[in-house]
Design a protein around this motif. Structure first.
Motif, PDB file in Angstrom:
ATOM      1  N   SER A   1      12.673  -5.596   1.285  1.00  0.00           N
ATOM      2  CA  SER A   1      11.291  -6.049   1.470  1.00  0.00           C
ATOM      3  C   SER A   1      10.570  -6.289   0.156  1.00  0.00           C
ATOM      4  CB  SER A   1      10.508  -5.017   2.297  1.00  0.00           C
ATOM      5  OG  SER A   1      10.477  -3.765   1.630  1.00  0.00           O
ATOM      6  N   LEU A   2      11.095  -5.751  -0.946  1.00  0.00           N
ATOM      7  CA  LEU A   2      10.457  -5.899  -2.242  1.00  0.00           C
ATOM      8  C   LEU A   2      11.442  -6.399  -3.276  1.00  0.00           C
ATOM      9  CD1 LEU A   2       8.207  -2.716  -2.647  1.00  0.00           C
ATOM     10  CD2 LEU A   2       7.430  -5.075  -2.707  1.00  0.00           C
ATOM     11  N   SER A   3      10.975  -7.335  -4.112  1.00  0.00           N
ATOM     12  CA  SER A   3      11.761  -7.801  -5.250  1.00  0.00           C
ATOM     13  C   SER A   3      10.956  -7.569  -6.517  1.00  0.00           C
ATOM     14  CB  SER A   3      12.098  -9.289  -5.119  1.00  0.00           C
ATOM     15  OG  SER A   3      12.693  -9.774  -6.308  1.00  0.00           O
ATOM     16  N   ALA A   4      11.534  -6.791  -7.441  1.00  0.00           N
ATOM     17  CA  ALA A   4      10.840  -6.464  -8.688  1.00  0.00           C
ATOM     18  C   ALA A   4      11.406  -7.235  -9.866  1.00  0.00           C
ATOM     19  CB  ALA A   4      10.935  -4.964  -8.952  1.00  0.00           C
TER      20      ALA A   4
ATOM     21  N   LYS B   1       3.538  -0.747 -14.777  1.00  0.00           N
ATOM     22  CA  LYS B   1       4.854  -1.330 -14.509  1.00  0.00           C
ATOM     23  C   LYS B   1       5.901  -0.235 -14.307  1.00  0.00           C
ATOM     24  CE  LYS B   1       8.427  -4.052 -16.861  1.00  0.00           C
ATOM     25  NZ  LYS B   1       8.748  -4.854 -18.062  1.00  0.00           N
ATOM     26  N   ASP B   2       5.918   0.760 -15.181  1.00  0.00           N
ATOM     27  CA  ASP B   2       6.886   1.856 -15.041  1.00  0.00           C
ATOM     28  C   ASP B   2       6.643   2.636 -13.756  1.00  0.00           C
ATOM     29  OD1 ASP B   2       7.986   1.122 -17.463  1.00  0.00           O
ATOM     30  OD2 ASP B   2       6.896   2.613 -18.632  1.00  0.00           O
ATOM     31  N   LEU B   3       5.380   2.831 -13.401  1.00  0.00           N
ATOM     32  CA  LEU B   3       5.059   3.543 -12.163  1.00  0.00           C
ATOM     33  C   LEU B   3       5.516   2.768 -10.931  1.00  0.00           C
ATOM     34  CD1 LEU B   3       1.448   4.758 -13.059  1.00  0.00           C
ATOM     35  CD2 LEU B   3       3.460   6.222 -12.740  1.00  0.00           C
ATOM     36  N   LEU B   4       5.350   1.457 -10.968  1.00  0.00           N
ATOM     37  CA  LEU B   4       5.798   0.639  -9.833  1.00  0.00           C
ATOM     38  C   LEU B   4       7.306   0.736  -9.641  1.00  0.00           C
ATOM     39  CD1 LEU B   4       3.588  -2.541 -10.386  1.00  0.00           C
ATOM     40  CD2 LEU B   4       3.475  -1.007  -8.412  1.00  0.00           C
ATOM     41  N   VAL B   5       8.046   0.693 -10.720  1.00  0.00           N
ATOM     42  CA  VAL B   5       9.510   0.806 -10.628  1.00  0.00           C
ATOM     43  C   VAL B   5       9.895   2.164 -10.065  1.00  0.00           C
ATOM     44  CG1 VAL B   5      11.650   0.880 -11.954  1.00  0.00           C
ATOM     45  CG2 VAL B   5       9.917  -0.858 -12.476  1.00  0.00           C
TER      46      VAL B   5
ATOM     47  N   LEU C   1       0.826  -1.205   0.000  1.00  0.00           N
ATOM     48  CA  LEU C   1       0.000   0.000   0.000  1.00  0.00           C
ATOM     49  C   LEU C   1       0.863   1.258   0.000  1.00  0.00           C
ATOM     50  CD1 LEU C   1      -2.900  -0.979   2.452  1.00  0.00           C
ATOM     51  CD2 LEU C   1      -2.971  -0.834  -0.040  1.00  0.00           C
ATOM     52  N   THR C   2       1.983   1.226   0.717  1.00  0.00           N
ATOM     53  CA  THR C   2       2.920   2.357   0.677  1.00  0.00           C
ATOM     54  C   THR C   2       3.401   2.590  -0.747  1.00  0.00           C
ATOM     55  OG1 THR C   2       3.644   1.938   2.946  1.00  0.00           O
ATOM     56  CG2 THR C   2       5.119   3.233   1.549  1.00  0.00           C
ATOM     57  N   LEU C   3       3.727   1.507  -1.432  1.00  0.00           N
ATOM     58  CA  LEU C   3       4.181   1.598  -2.821  1.00  0.00           C
ATOM     59  C   LEU C   3       3.072   2.149  -3.720  1.00  0.00           C
ATOM     60  CD1 LEU C   3       6.702   0.727  -4.592  1.00  0.00           C
ATOM     61  CD2 LEU C   3       5.390  -1.333  -5.111  1.00  0.00           C
ATOM     62  N   LEU C   4       1.859   1.625  -3.569  1.00  0.00           N
ATOM     63  CA  LEU C   4       0.761   2.029  -4.443  1.00  0.00           C
ATOM     64  C   LEU C   4       0.293   3.455  -4.163  1.00  0.00           C
ATOM     65  CD1 LEU C   4      -1.288  -1.300  -4.516  1.00  0.00           C
ATOM     66  CD2 LEU C   4       0.141  -0.335  -6.329  1.00  0.00           C
ATOM     67  N   GLU C   5       0.459   3.910  -2.925  1.00  0.00           N
ATOM     68  CA  GLU C   5       0.135   5.306  -2.633  1.00  0.00           C
ATOM     69  C   GLU C   5       1.016   6.248  -3.445  1.00  0.00           C
ATOM     70  OE1 GLU C   5       0.624   5.363   1.554  1.00  0.00           O
ATOM     71  OE2 GLU C   5      -1.395   4.592   1.983  1.00  0.00           O
ATOM     72  N   HIS C   6       2.291   5.885  -3.606  1.00  0.00           N
ATOM     73  CA  HIS C   6       3.159   6.738  -4.424  1.00  0.00           C
ATOM     74  C   HIS C   6       2.854   6.575  -5.911  1.00  0.00           C
ATOM     75  CE1 HIS C   6       6.483   9.447  -4.984  1.00  0.00           C
ATOM     76  NE2 HIS C   6       7.011   8.635  -5.884  1.00  0.00           N
ATOM     77  N   VAL C   7       2.422   5.373  -6.320  1.00  0.00           N
ATOM     78  CA  VAL C   7       1.958   5.202  -7.705  1.00  0.00           C
ATOM     79  C   VAL C   7       0.816   6.169  -7.983  1.00  0.00           C
ATOM     80  CG1 VAL C   7       0.749   3.621  -9.262  1.00  0.00           C
ATOM     81  CG2 VAL C   7       2.742   2.821  -7.984  1.00  0.00           C
ATOM     82  N   HIS C   8      -0.123   6.263  -7.057  1.00  0.00           N
ATOM     83  CA  HIS C   8      -1.254   7.187  -7.222  1.00  0.00           C
ATOM     84  C   HIS C   8      -0.787   8.642  -7.258  1.00  0.00           C
ATOM     85  CE1 HIS C   8      -5.190   9.000  -6.818  1.00  0.00           C
ATOM     86  NE2 HIS C   8      -4.809   9.609  -5.710  1.00  0.00           N
ATOM     87  N   ALA C   9       0.202   8.956  -6.428  1.00  0.00           N
ATOM     88  CA  ALA C   9       0.726  10.331  -6.421  1.00  0.00           C
ATOM     89  C   ALA C   9       1.372  10.672  -7.765  1.00  0.00           C
ATOM     90  CB  ALA C   9       1.727  10.503  -5.287  1.00  0.00           C
ATOM     91  N   LEU C  10       1.982   9.674  -8.408  1.00  0.00           N
ATOM     92  CA  LEU C  10       2.615   9.902  -9.709  1.00  0.00           C
ATOM     93  C   LEU C  10       1.586   9.968 -10.838  1.00  0.00           C
ATOM     94  CD1 LEU C  10       5.662   7.465  -9.364  1.00  0.00           C
ATOM     95  CD2 LEU C  10       5.757   9.970  -9.362  1.00  0.00           C
ATOM     96  N   ASP C  11       0.509   9.185 -10.727  1.00  0.00           N
ATOM     97  CA  ASP C  11      -0.491   9.120 -11.798  1.00  0.00           C
ATOM     98  C   ASP C  11      -1.858   8.880 -11.161  1.00  0.00           C
ATOM     99  OD1 ASP C  11      -2.123   8.534 -13.984  1.00  0.00           O
ATOM    100  OD2 ASP C  11      -0.510   7.559 -15.092  1.00  0.00           O
ATOM    101  N   ALA C  12      -2.687   9.923 -11.133  1.00  0.00           N
ATOM    102  CA  ALA C  12      -3.975   9.851 -10.438  1.00  0.00           C
ATOM    103  C   ALA C  12      -4.972   8.914 -11.116  1.00  0.00           C
ATOM    104  CB  ALA C  12      -4.580  11.250 -10.326  1.00  0.00           C
ATOM    105  N   ARG C  13      -4.637   8.387 -12.306  1.00  0.00           N
ATOM    106  CA  ARG C  13      -5.546   7.440 -12.964  1.00  0.00           C
ATOM    107  C   ARG C  13      -5.595   6.101 -12.241  1.00  0.00           C
ATOM    108  NH1 ARG C  13      -3.226   7.775 -19.026  1.00  0.00           N
ATOM    109  NH2 ARG C  13      -1.312   7.539 -17.780  1.00  0.00           N
ATOM    110  N   PHE C  14      -4.621   5.836 -11.375  1.00  0.00           N
ATOM    111  CA  PHE C  14      -4.565   4.573 -10.640  1.00  0.00           C
ATOM    112  C   PHE C  14      -4.857   4.851  -9.170  1.00  0.00           C
ATOM    113  CE2 PHE C  14      -1.882   4.125 -14.360  1.00  0.00           C
ATOM    114  CZ  PHE C  14      -2.319   2.922 -14.884  1.00  0.00           C
ATOM    115  N   LEU C  15      -5.856   4.149  -8.626  1.00  0.00           N
ATOM    116  CA  LEU C  15      -6.300   4.361  -7.252  1.00  0.00           C
ATOM    117  C   LEU C  15      -5.709   3.306  -6.318  1.00  0.00           C
ATOM    118  CD1 LEU C  15     -10.075   5.102  -7.996  1.00  0.00           C
ATOM    119  CD2 LEU C  15      -8.227   6.759  -7.605  1.00  0.00           C
ATOM    120  N   VAL C  16      -5.873   3.549  -5.019  1.00  0.00           N
ATOM    121  CA  VAL C  16      -5.415   2.609  -3.995  1.00  0.00           C
ATOM    122  C   VAL C  16      -6.643   2.026  -3.296  1.00  0.00           C
ATOM    123  CG1 VAL C  16      -3.961   2.267  -1.976  1.00  0.00           C
ATOM    124  CG2 VAL C  16      -3.365   4.029  -3.658  1.00  0.00           C
TER     125      VAL C  16
END
Length: 435
Positions: free
Chosen positions: A163-166, A143-147, A34-49
């Motif tokens: 804690s994460l392996s991509a 995928k690019d947002l997750l990285v 969720l910490t990761l996905l919160e920053h994904v949302h901050a980068l691109d508001a089209r993706f929600l948490v």
């Protein structure tokens, strides 16, 4: 059989003793994601948490198997504004319904989804849609947002080192897989973009509203709609995983051993039938579907009050599905969950039948449980009866499964005994097989 009851309950107690730690493992891994996905949302508001994963934690606690879990990422778009073009199933009677997500012409608010990174324009001038949201492009952006989010979170110390392996994100496939460390356990998550559709659920018009659940439960849950998830470079598909998990949660609120029977068989499947997960075989989702059918076919509360009887009710349904090589999806009529894969159904049947005949060896947790096993509980007549639904679907009924169950337990209900007698006369020729 009374002497064997403590063995069954001891086995279930051993499974239950791990549930709290498994919930904690899930929640730690979920916090990292969720910490990761919160920053994904901050980068691109089209993706929600999506923060509502209590059902996933509950389901993870039931499991012994370690298969990947889905972490859904909702798309910020109103499904009612899209033109959802249904294309039918990928294969007749086998796969889920396919569709395309079209952007209607001159509909305000959809501009973010008409960007080149997720959109493909239509070549037809007179089409209702100006183009489509392309699943492969959506996955590429995610995928690019997750990285990028992972780099940011690690740099700012928002997630623990290691804690994460991509590594699996580099694989070219229609799923984004992340390995998350949670204490000593590593949990694999599939990151899945989803469009949540509340109305006009495609493919569920034929859903069966069956007994075995509190009145109105199935209809209420199905009315919430389904998720649409990527299934190919151009197509989305109907996904009912959330609905099935909600149905499982409803069973957990009922008295009896429904969920205990699922947990027990999942552990036996993982440790015995799949050799600790090293061999291919049935998944937790297969067993969950079998339990849902068993609860529908054995709707009386007293069917689930005794642990051993509850397990055998699930077993007779599972054996019938394996013998007829058909496991119907619980919500989508005509879809067979045993088709389209590479399962060795013959070998799996032998494993399951072996457990049904003499389960004691699989239920022994340590040497103090060693003892004499009772005689086998099934014979040739039961194996012959299991084949019947393949030739006549009318046998997929409570009376038929009562006949199977009565080879092991005694059914007392008068109406059900009468129904058993009627169906038994249709199968009396099988008696000669034991003579």
């Amino acid at each position: 059989m009374a002497g064997q009851v403590p063995l069954w309950h001891h086995y279930v107690q051993a499974i239950r003793s791990r549930e709290a730690s498994r919930v904690q493992d899930f929640q730690r891994a979920e916090d990292t994601l969720l910490t990761l996905l919160e920053h994904v949302h901050a980068l691109d508001a089209r993706f929600l948490v999506d923060y509502s994963h209590h059902l996933e934690a509950f389901q993870f606690a039931l499991r012994s198997s370690e298969g990947p879990l889905d972490m859904q990422v909702p798309l910020r778009v109103d499904a009612d504004t899209l033109q959802i073009e249904e294309l039918g199933a990928s294969e007749p009677g086998a796969g889920p319904l396919l569709c395309r997500l079209g952007i209607p012409r001159e509909v305000p608010g959809l501009e973010p989804w008409m960007a080149e990174d997720v959109f493909s324009a239509s070549s037809e001038c007179d089409a209702k849609c100006c183009g489509y949201i392309v699943p492969s492009k959506v996955l590429g952006v995610l995928k690019d947002l997750l990285v990028a989010a992972m780099v940011h979170c690690k740099h700012h110390g928002l997630i623990a080192p290691g804690s994460l392996s991509a590594a699996s994100l580099q694989e070219e496939q229609l799923q984004l897989s992340l390995l998350v460390s949670s204490g000593w356990r590593k949990i694999r998550f599939n990151i899945v973009p989803v469009l949540r559709r509340k109305c006009g659920v495609p493919g569920l018009e034929g859903a069966r509203f069956t007994p075995g659940f509190p009145e109105g439960t199935l209809r209420r849950i199905v009315s919430h709609g389904v998720d649409l998830v990527p299934t190919s470079a151009q197509h989305w598909r109907v996904c009912t995983s959330y609905l099935l998990t909600r149905l499982l949660g409803e069973l957990g609120a009922l008295r009896g051993h429904r969920l205990d029977s699922l947990s027990l068989l999942d552990r036996v499947n993982h440790e015995r039938w799949r050799d600790g997960g090293r061999e291919p075989g049935l998944t937790f989702d297969h067993l969950k579907t079998v339990l849902l059918w068993a609860c529908s076919l054995f709707p009386a509360p007293e069917d689930w009050t005794e642990l051993q009887g509850a397990v055998y009710r699930v077993l007779v349904v599972l054996l019938c599905c394996l013998a007829s090589r058909t496991l119907p999806h619980f919500l989508q009529a005509g879809r067979d969950l045993l088709q389209g894969g590479s399962l060795d159904l013959g070998t799996i049947y032998q494993h399951v039948e072996g457990f049904a005949r003499q389960p004691e060896a699989a239920l022994r947790i340590h040497a103090t449980h060693l003892g004499r096993s009772p005689p086998p509980r099934t014979g040739h007549r039961v194996r012959a009866l299991l084949q019947l639904p393949a030739s006549d679907p009318a046998y997929w009924a409570t009376a038929y499964f009562d006949v199977l169950l009565d080879k092991i337990f005694t059914v007392q209900d008068k109406d059900r005994v009468a129904a058993m007698q009627r169906i038994f006369w249709k199968t009396k020729s099988l008696d000669s097989m034991d003579s």
